[in-house]
Motif scaffolding. Sequence first.
Motif, mmCIF file in Angstrom:
data_model
loop_
_atom_site.group_PDB
_atom_site.id
_atom_site.type_symbol
_atom_site.label_atom_id
_atom_site.label_comp_id
_atom_site.label_asym_id
_atom_site.label_seq_id
_atom_site.Cartn_x
_atom_site.Cartn_y
_atom_site.Cartn_z
ATOM 1 N N ILE A 1 -3.042 14.408 5.874
ATOM 2 C CA ILE A 1 -2.234 15.639 5.870
ATOM 3 C C ILE A 1 -0.869 15.446 5.217
ATOM 4 O O ILE A 1 -0.226 16.434 4.869
ATOM 5 C CB ILE A 1 -2.066 16.211 7.287
ATOM 6 C CG1 ILE A 1 -1.320 15.241 8.203
ATOM 7 C CG2 ILE A 1 -3.430 16.574 7.877
ATOM 8 C CD1 ILE A 1 -0.901 15.857 9.530
ATOM 9 N N ILE A 2 -0.404 14.208 5.075
ATOM 10 C CA ILE A 2 0.863 13.933 4.379
ATOM 11 C C ILE A 2 0.647 12.707 3.496
ATOM 12 O O ILE A 2 0.172 11.664 3.970
ATOM 13 C CB ILE A 2 2.025 13.653 5.350
ATOM 14 C CG1 ILE A 2 2.200 14.787 6.358
ATOM 15 C CG2 ILE A 2 3.329 13.437 4.579
ATOM 16 C CD1 ILE A 2 3.205 14.459 7.463
ATOM 17 N N ALA B 1 -0.406 25.026 11.872
ATOM 18 C CA ALA B 1 -1.626 25.127 12.665
ATOM 19 C C ALA B 1 -2.010 23.691 12.993
ATOM 20 O O ALA B 1 -1.498 22.754 12.363
ATOM 21 C CB ALA B 1 -2.734 25.832 11.889
ATOM 22 N N PRO B 2 -2.885 23.463 13.970
ATOM 23 C CA PRO B 2 -3.257 22.079 14.278
ATOM 24 C C PRO B 2 -3.733 21.326 13.034
ATOM 25 O O PRO B 2 -4.642 21.773 12.331
ATOM 26 C CB PRO B 2 -4.378 22.247 15.299
ATOM 27 C CG PRO B 2 -4.065 23.536 15.992
ATOM 28 C CD PRO B 2 -3.511 24.415 14.912
ATOM 29 N N GLY B 3 -3.060 20.221 12.746
ATOM 30 C CA GLY B 3 -3.435 19.418 11.585
ATOM 31 C C GLY B 3 -2.956 19.955 10.260
ATOM 32 O O GLY B 3 -3.355 19.449 9.209
ATOM 33 N N GLN B 4 -2.061 20.965 10.275
ATOM 34 C CA GLN B 4 -1.505 21.501 9.033
ATOM 35 C C GLN B 4 0.015 21.518 9.145
ATOM 36 O O GLN B 4 0.559 22.154 10.057
ATOM 37 C CB GLN B 4 -2.022 22.911 8.780
ATOM 38 C CG GLN B 4 -3.526 22.998 8.592
ATOM 39 C CD GLN B 4 -3.994 24.431 8.371
ATOM 40 O OE1 GLN B 4 -3.259 25.263 7.853
ATOM 41 N NE2 GLN B 4 -5.220 24.717 8.772
ATOM 42 N N VAL B 5 0.701 20.829 8.225
ATOM 43 C CA VAL B 5 2.155 20.729 8.290
ATOM 44 C C VAL B 5 2.770 21.103 6.954
ATOM 45 O O VAL B 5 2.125 21.050 5.907
ATOM 46 C CB VAL B 5 2.603 19.304 8.690
ATOM 47 C CG1 VAL B 5 2.073 18.940 10.072
ATOM 48 C CG2 VAL B 5 2.163 18.268 7.654
ATOM 49 N N ASP C 1 0.819 -1.207 0.000
ATOM 50 C CA ASP C 1 0.000 0.000 0.000
ATOM 51 C C ASP C 1 0.857 1.264 0.000
ATOM 52 O O ASP C 1 1.945 1.285 0.571
ATOM 53 C CB ASP C 1 -0.900 0.016 1.236
ATOM 54 C CG ASP C 1 -1.897 -1.121 1.243
ATOM 55 O OD1 ASP C 1 -2.479 -1.397 0.174
ATOM 56 O OD2 ASP C 1 -2.100 -1.732 2.308
ATOM 57 N N ARG C 2 0.338 2.309 -0.614
ATOM 58 C CA ARG C 2 0.902 3.647 -0.484
ATOM 59 C C ARG C 2 0.054 4.367 0.565
ATOM 60 O O ARG C 2 -1.176 4.416 0.462
ATOM 61 C CB ARG C 2 0.853 4.412 -1.816
ATOM 62 C CG ARG C 2 1.642 3.753 -2.924
ATOM 63 C CD ARG C 2 1.683 4.651 -4.146
ATOM 64 N NE ARG C 2 2.659 5.723 -3.977
ATOM 65 C CZ ARG C 2 2.695 6.823 -4.733
ATOM 66 N NH1 ARG C 2 1.782 7.021 -5.667
ATOM 67 N NH2 ARG C 2 3.625 7.731 -4.539
ATOM 68 N N THR C 3 0.730 4.923 1.546
ATOM 69 C CA THR C 3 0.003 5.442 2.693
ATOM 70 C C THR C 3 0.563 6.786 3.130
ATOM 71 O O THR C 3 1.478 7.326 2.509
ATOM 72 C CB THR C 3 0.085 4.446 3.860
ATOM 73 O OG1 THR C 3 1.461 4.171 4.128
ATOM 74 C CG2 THR C 3 -0.622 3.143 3.528
#
Length: 306
Positions: free
Chosen positions: A166-167, A202-206, A149-151
Amino acid sequence: MEPRIVATGLEFPEGPVALSNGDVIVTEIAAGRLSRVKPNGTVEVLAVTGGGPNGAALGPDGALYVTQNGGFQWHRRPLPDGSMGLFPGEQPADYTGGAIQRVTLAGEVSTLYTECNGIPLKGPNDLVFDREGNFYFTDLGKNRPREKDRTGVYYASPDGKFIREIIFPMEGPNGIGLSPDEKTLYVAETPTGRVWAYDVQAPGQVANGRVIGTVPGAPPFGYSFCDSMCVDAEGNVIVATILNGGLTMFSPDGSTVRHFPCPDLLTTNACFAPNLTSLYVTLSSTGRLGVFDTWPTRGLKLNFAI
């Protein structure tokens, strides 16, 4: 340094969570359950989840949140000392699918997420809660005879109301942790042995992903894999290291690397005790929970630890 053995006879332990009463909860991936290890080494089953419960963390409601990898094929193989060890393999015939589960300390099990935007979770592996009360988690994926799998990495809420990727993509993301100021997210890739750092905007943003280091190899293999991780109060990233069995500690920028051997090729995870001076470690192929009674750096208290 060598860890003191706390408990034996576990079925591929992972996901340690240390409680203030001295108990340590571990996942037993091969047995499809969570167990409570008492200070005297006795083991009590907490909950049966099925599949392959992997990482675990306490959430803001006092329940455990568990990355469910769906199970593995299991193999008994000889270890360097001649004894037999337990090793995970490819996706099994009875694969249950990936999920995020919630397990109360009374042993009640429920499922929060099995997909994101219509794409099934494959093999969730590890997670960490931020101060907002939401959590980041990795999906290691599953291997099959001629494909894998690509994850990537996800951010989700513990109430089951939102989940987002998110990534993507990563090569087998496994361990995940936050810096003490929560401005950096760390992710360890298993097959590459690389530890990544991302700026948390920000929370959940990288953004701004970069490699801060690769776990060192050792004879006779010459290479190693990453597993799960924890972070200490100084911001050092402590990565469980496979094949070169032990814990590898990276300074926050990766400029300093120290390796602490452990007596298991499959050293898979670690967590600090509530005193923040002792460090528990899962020695998975030999089915043991160990502890470094005095770790050289002070631990970081996790959000929502009890």
